[in-house]
Design a protein around this motif. Sequence first.
Motif: not given
Length: 410
Positions: A41-42, A217-223, A228-230, A249-252
């Motif tokens: 995502g970057r 750098f914008k904050p990451y969104d939940a997707n 990143i975790m996947a 975890s992404a939502a939090f």
Amino acid sequence: MTPDSSSSSVDDPLFDSGHRIFSNKDLLKIGHVPEADRIVGRDEEIAKLAKRLNGAVHGYSPENVMIYGKTGAGKSLVSRHVSQRAQNAAEAGVSIGTAYIDCAEDNTETQAVSSLAAKLNDESITDITVPHTGLSTSKYYKLLWKTLDAQFDSVIIILDEIDLMNDDSVLMKLSRAEEAGKIDCSIGIIAISNKIQYIDKLNERVRSSFQHKELFFKPYDANQLREIMANREDAFRDGVLSEDVIPLSAAFAAQEHGDARKAIDILRHAGEVAYEDGAAKVQEKHVRQAQQHAEKDRFRELVNGAPTQAKAALLALTELSVNSDDDAFLTSRVYDQYERICEHLEMDILSVRRFRDILKEQAFLGVVEIEKINKGSAGGIHLQNRLIEDPHVVRETILEDSWMRDWAAE
Ligand SMILES: Nc1ncnc2c1ncn2[C@@H]1O[C@H](COP(=O)(O)OP(=O)(O)OP(=O)(O)O)[C@@H](O)[C@H]1O
């Protein structure tokens, strides 16, 4: 490899035969720098930064870049990644050096310059020794210039958390070195900060030497956090992660300004909680527990770092909450309790107005919740204060302060 991450079996029954939950926990470690194919995502930011450093690859000067973004937005990761790639991609006959300085650690000019000289110097090429300590700042600069010219056509220097640097001289001297004829090697600086006003606060001379392009750098969104975790799912054993663990975890983490570090932390912690629980799988409830734990840590940090008067105000609200069935109290009542605490601890007593401001500040920080209650035309508007965390936890945290501790001796 850490003991946790071992997947081979062990014969001695005293030790378990490999971890039930993790297969490579290192992938979730705080300081872990992921490989290129795990950076998600970057792409746009990577391409933009590469464009700024492109000159170096062909033997020209790289540009200076100022990167802004909130914590955990991937600024350091992308900077290290792109400078590394620039170094590897250098044209034949072009030599590029890279160095990373954490200005939270090396926060004086001398520390930063000596650290740079030590990191960039390859004694076997330069025949120069850089002592860790003991030289003046100007001597360290001289060593740095010498070591750069002996090895590189250009060098890319990352100054992370630059706002924590004690003074701006290092930025000015590095950006001026080539122009001032101190070196032939060209320097490209990537300065990183999460304070958007950083540049405005620099003095005019530094600003004019540090000609730069900016990158946000914008904050990451939940997707993106999910992706990143996947991409690190293989930190866990096959089939151990329940389906909803990564999305939750992404939502939090997305709620907290899209911090990738936080997302990975929650995921690792959820695995640890599941392990402690003796569970065979990491489930939603483990993520919730991990999140609560992280909240408590954050909360403890907030309370520990609060000024003494704020601690006294919170302690007042805490005492009322612990000793009553209610959990919300009018400001006047909390103030009475606060007065008693201040008298006991021999502290100045602030005016009601200042006291209200302190509670408001604590509400802004998420420690207290303030509710307006309308007591009708005669009664007017009153404010009720409630602690967000468990009052016993708050009390315990406040009493860690040596001054406040006397109150517990009551
Ligand atoms: N795009 C990404 N893909 C994979 N992992 C990432 C990504 N962005 C961040 N991370 C992970 O999150 C951690 C934090 O990222 P990084 O240190 O780059 O953030 P930062 O923006 O520099 O934050 P800070 O300002 O707190 O230093 C990294 O160690 C990395 O493991």
